[in-house]
Design a protein around this motif. Structure first.
Motif, PDB file in Angstrom:
ATOM      1  N   TRP A 129       0.923  -0.698   0.345  1.00 48.55           N
ATOM      2  CA  TRP A 129       0.348  -0.062  -0.043  1.00 48.55           C
ATOM      3  C   TRP A 129       0.424   1.558   0.163  1.00 48.55           C
ATOM      4  N   SER A 130       0.742   2.221  -0.951  1.00 47.66           N
ATOM      5  CA  SER A 130       1.389   3.549  -0.995  1.00 47.66           C
ATOM      6  C   SER A 130       0.376   4.706   0.265  1.00 47.66           C
ATOM      7  N   MET A 131       2.408   4.983   1.118  1.00 50.27           N
ATOM      8  CA  MET A 131       1.577   6.406   2.379  1.00 50.27           C
ATOM      9  C   MET A 131       2.110   7.514   1.280  1.00 50.27           C
TER      10      MET A 131
ATOM     11  N   SER B  82     -10.882  -7.457  -0.625  1.00 55.09           N
ATOM     12  CA  SER B  82     -11.814  -6.929  -1.052  1.00 55.09           C
ATOM     13  C   SER B  82     -12.278  -5.581  -1.122  1.00 55.09           C
ATOM     14  N   GLU B  83     -11.297  -5.348  -2.345  1.00 52.59           N
ATOM     15  CA  GLU B  83     -11.332  -3.904  -2.759  1.00 52.59           C
ATOM     16  C   GLU B  83     -11.665  -4.282  -4.084  1.00 52.59           C
ATOM     17  N   ASN B  84     -12.453  -3.726  -4.742  1.00 52.40           N
ATOM     18  CA  ASN B  84     -13.502  -4.187  -6.455  1.00 52.40           C
ATOM     19  C   ASN B  84     -12.207  -3.104  -7.483  1.00 52.40           C
ATOM     20  N   ASP B  85     -11.810  -3.233  -7.327  1.00 54.21           N
ATOM     21  CA  ASP B  85     -11.078  -2.750  -8.213  1.00 54.21           C
ATOM     22  C   ASP B  85      -9.880  -3.919  -8.933  1.00 54.21           C
ATOM     23  N   GLU B  86     -10.217  -4.488  -9.737  1.00 56.92           N
ATOM     24  CA  GLU B  86      -9.101  -6.047  -9.908  1.00 56.92           C
ATOM     25  C   GLU B  86      -7.748  -5.221 -10.159  1.00 56.92           C
ATOM     26  N   LYS B  87      -7.423  -4.079 -11.278  1.00 53.50           N
ATOM     27  CA  LYS B  87      -6.751  -3.837 -11.155  1.00 53.50           C
ATOM     28  C   LYS B  87      -5.213  -3.548 -10.575  1.00 53.50           C
ATOM     29  N   ALA B  88      -6.326  -3.474  -9.161  1.00 54.61           N
ATOM     30  CA  ALA B  88      -5.149  -2.945  -8.178  1.00 54.61           C
ATOM     31  C   ALA B  88      -4.393  -4.425  -7.345  1.00 54.61           C
ATOM     32  N   ASN B  89      -5.610  -4.735  -7.261  1.00 52.34           N
ATOM     33  CA  ASN B  89      -5.043  -6.214  -6.703  1.00 52.34           C
ATOM     34  C   ASN B  89      -4.378  -6.708  -8.246  1.00 52.34           C
ATOM     35  N   SER B  90      -4.085  -7.288  -9.186  1.00 49.07           N
ATOM     36  CA  SER B  90      -3.768  -7.873  -9.555  1.00 49.07           C
ATOM     37  C   SER B  90      -2.129  -6.316 -10.495  1.00 49.07           C
ATOM     38  N   ALA B  91      -2.350  -5.697  -9.781  1.00 50.79           N
ATOM     39  CA  ALA B  91      -0.727  -4.728  -9.755  1.00 50.79           C
ATOM     40  C   ALA B  91       0.293  -5.060  -8.747  1.00 50.79           C
ATOM     41  N   GLY B  92      -1.181  -5.643  -7.320  1.00 52.04           N
ATOM     42  CA  GLY B  92      -0.209  -5.796  -6.087  1.00 52.04           C
ATOM     43  C   GLY B  92       0.266  -3.866  -4.883  1.00 52.04           C
ATOM     44  N   LEU B  93      -1.340  -3.442  -5.070  1.00 50.73           N
ATOM     45  CA  LEU B  93      -0.605  -2.336  -4.632  1.00 50.73           C
ATOM     46  C   LEU B  93      -1.863  -1.218  -4.620  1.00 50.73           C
ATOM     47  N   GLY B  94      -1.677  -1.325  -3.274  1.00 46.58           N
ATOM     48  CA  GLY B  94      -3.697  -1.224  -2.781  1.00 46.58           C
ATOM     49  C   GLY B  94      -3.234   0.583  -2.381  1.00 46.58           C
TER      50      GLY B  94
ATOM     51  N   THR C 224     -14.776   3.905  -5.912  1.00 49.49           N
ATOM     52  CA  THR C 224     -13.531   3.234  -6.334  1.00 49.49           C
ATOM     53  C   THR C 224     -12.527   4.151  -6.131  1.00 49.49           C
ATOM     54  N   SER C 225     -12.097   5.084  -5.888  1.00 43.29           N
ATOM     55  CA  SER C 225     -10.553   5.918  -5.705  1.00 43.29           C
ATOM     56  C   SER C 225      -9.882   5.910  -6.496  1.00 43.29           C
ATOM     57  N   THR C 226      -8.316   5.623  -6.821  1.00 43.06           N
ATOM     58  CA  THR C 226      -8.058   5.592  -7.799  1.00 43.06           C
ATOM     59  C   THR C 226      -7.328   3.624  -8.146  1.00 43.06           C
ATOM     60  N   ARG C 227      -6.423   3.769  -9.914  1.00 46.80           N
ATOM     61  CA  ARG C 227      -5.888   1.888  -9.497  1.00 46.80           C
ATOM     62  C   ARG C 227      -5.190   1.926  -8.212  1.00 46.80           C
ATOM     63  N   GLY C 228      -3.891   0.784  -8.557  1.00 47.27           N
ATOM     64  CA  GLY C 228      -3.304   0.435  -7.524  1.00 47.27           C
ATOM     65  C   GLY C 228      -1.792   1.589  -8.202  1.00 47.27           C
ATOM     66  N   GLY C 229      -1.612   0.929  -9.768  1.00 46.21           N
ATOM     67  CA  GLY C 229      -0.235   1.645 -10.337  1.00 46.21           C
ATOM     68  C   GLY C 229      -0.083   3.888 -10.328  1.00 46.21           C
ATOM     69  N   GLU C 230      -1.435   3.588 -10.463  1.00 46.18           N
ATOM     70  CA  GLU C 230      -2.196   4.879 -10.333  1.00 46.18           C
ATOM     71  C   GLU C 230      -1.924   5.697  -9.015  1.00 46.18           C
ATOM     72  N   SER C 231      -2.055   5.138  -7.886  1.00 47.90           N
ATOM     73  CA  SER C 231      -2.436   5.645  -6.567  1.00 47.90           C
ATOM     74  C   SER C 231      -0.356   5.650  -6.181  1.00 47.90           C
ATOM     75  N   ARG C 232      -0.038   4.642  -6.858  1.00 55.98           N
ATOM     76  CA  ARG C 232       2.168   5.346  -6.209  1.00 55.98           C
ATOM     77  C   ARG C 232       2.228   6.076  -7.347  1.00 55.98           C
TER      78      ARG C 232
END
Length: 353
Positions: free
Chosen positions: A103-105, A163-175, A230-238
């Motif tokens: 998870w990005s901080m 439980s995250e709805n965004d599958e792309k975030a899970n697949s990217a391994g970054l919440g 929804t927030s952002t996708r995992g990679g975008e969050s980073r």
């Protein structure tokens, strides 16, 4: 949260003793299990709630508030056995790995860590956290059930990566965490300060007041999280976490939205949309907030002139600074200084940051 030697760092916050994460590069170890009753005793050698004889004032009141600093790599993992953790990122950036999910901080992030979670920090760049640790029994089953009925409560728990709805975030391994707008950050920081002050007193009524404040805070955070499901996708969050940290450390420069977008490799329009969705305001507005917030600090704590403060805070000139300050706070810089002046911490000629 292992012990280490403190090293110099520019911080306005007071960090609790023995709370600097050790910089390591060694191999991962089996998680160290921690119970709530160990938290304050293990870290500082005393309980937060204690009486005049040095004994725990109320060992059945499972609530501790701490401020912690992490830097570098701390890949020794920890398991919280019987308590929740509510974290607020006050400054810095890095990665918090929770149950093997990264998870990005970034400044303004807030999230819950559930009991029995395993976590460690990676690449922390002077991360300062306000941490509220509370036992599973602090709130009744009825209260816990009521909280779970809020749509934003479950997504607030970082431990629930699955439980995250965004599958792309899970697949990217970054919440991604809930990100507070600057105004909401101020609200939360005020509440945390109130809770901490009440816990430091030896009166049960104030401890119960702190419990009530925490309950209202968690409910409010769940409502805010529900506003942005929804927030952002995992990679975008980073990428956005990197931008937020860059803004925090370079706001004195004449930055443009295009420069910030280049950090993320997004188009200007795509970056602006994502930033506004996550932070709650446009990039230029966020930069102005950081600059004015720092200007307030300099007005309170130094004798710098308006020209110097304008330069140190990234304004083109003193006139532009004064106009922005007056528009945001409905008071001139001079009037603000007179009303809030503290003893200057330093009087040396200011240098470029």
């Amino acid at each position: 949260m292992p012990r280490s030697t403190k090293t110099p760092i520019e911080l306005s916050e007071e960090i609790d003793q023995s709370d600097i994460g050790r910089s390591t590069s060694g191999a991962r170890t089996e998680p160290h299990s921690i119970a709530l009753e160990q938290v304050s005793g293990w870290h500082t050698g005393r309980y937060f709630n204690f009486d005049e004889k040095g004994k725990p004032f109320d060992e059945t009141f499972p609530l501790v508030v701490r401020r912690e600093l992490y830097r570098g790599f701390d890949e020794n993992s920890y398991r919280h056995l019987n308590f929740w953790a509510l974290y607020f990122v006050r400054r810095g950036n890095g990665t918090h790995v929770i149950n093997d999910h990264a998870w990005s901080m970034a400044r303004g992030n807030v999230y819950l860590l559930a009991p029995d979670s395993v976590h460690f920090y990676r690449g922390a760049a002077d991360v300062v956290l306000d941490a509220i640790y509370f036992g599973e029994t602090l709130f009744s089953l009825e209260e816990q059930q009521a909280l779970s009925e809020l749509s934003g409560a479950t997504p607030l728990i970082a431990s629930n990566a699955e439980s995250e709805n965004d599958e792309k975030a899970n697949s990217a391994g970054l919440g991604h965490f809930l990100h507070l707008s600057p105004q909401r950050q101020i609200e939360v920081e005020t509440i945390v300060s109130q809770i901490r002050g009440e816990l430091a007193r030896h009166e049960r009524a104030l401890h119960l007041s702190a419990r009530s404040r925490l309950w209202c805070l968690i409910v409010q955070l769940a409502l805010w999280r529900g506003e942005n499901p929804t927030s952002t996708r995992g990679g975008e969050s980073r990428e956005l976490a990197d931008v937020l940290h860059f803004c925090e450390t370079h706001f004195s420069r004449p930055l443009t939205v295009e420069q910030l977008a280049d950090i993320t490799h997004f188009s200007r329009n795509h970056f602006t949309r994502l930033f506004t969705l996550e932070v709650g305001m446009a990039p230029a507005t966020y930069l102005r907030h950081l600059r004015l917030q720092h200007a307030q600090k300099l007005l309170r704590e130094t004798s710098h002139t308006a020209i110097d403060i304008a330069r140190l805070c990234g304004f083109s000139n003193a006139t532009a600074f004064s106009r922005a300050f007056q528009k945001s706070f409905d008071v001139s810089p001079l009037a603000y200084r007179k009303a809030n002046k503290r003893t200057p911490k330093y009087r040396k000629k200011p240098q470029e940051g």
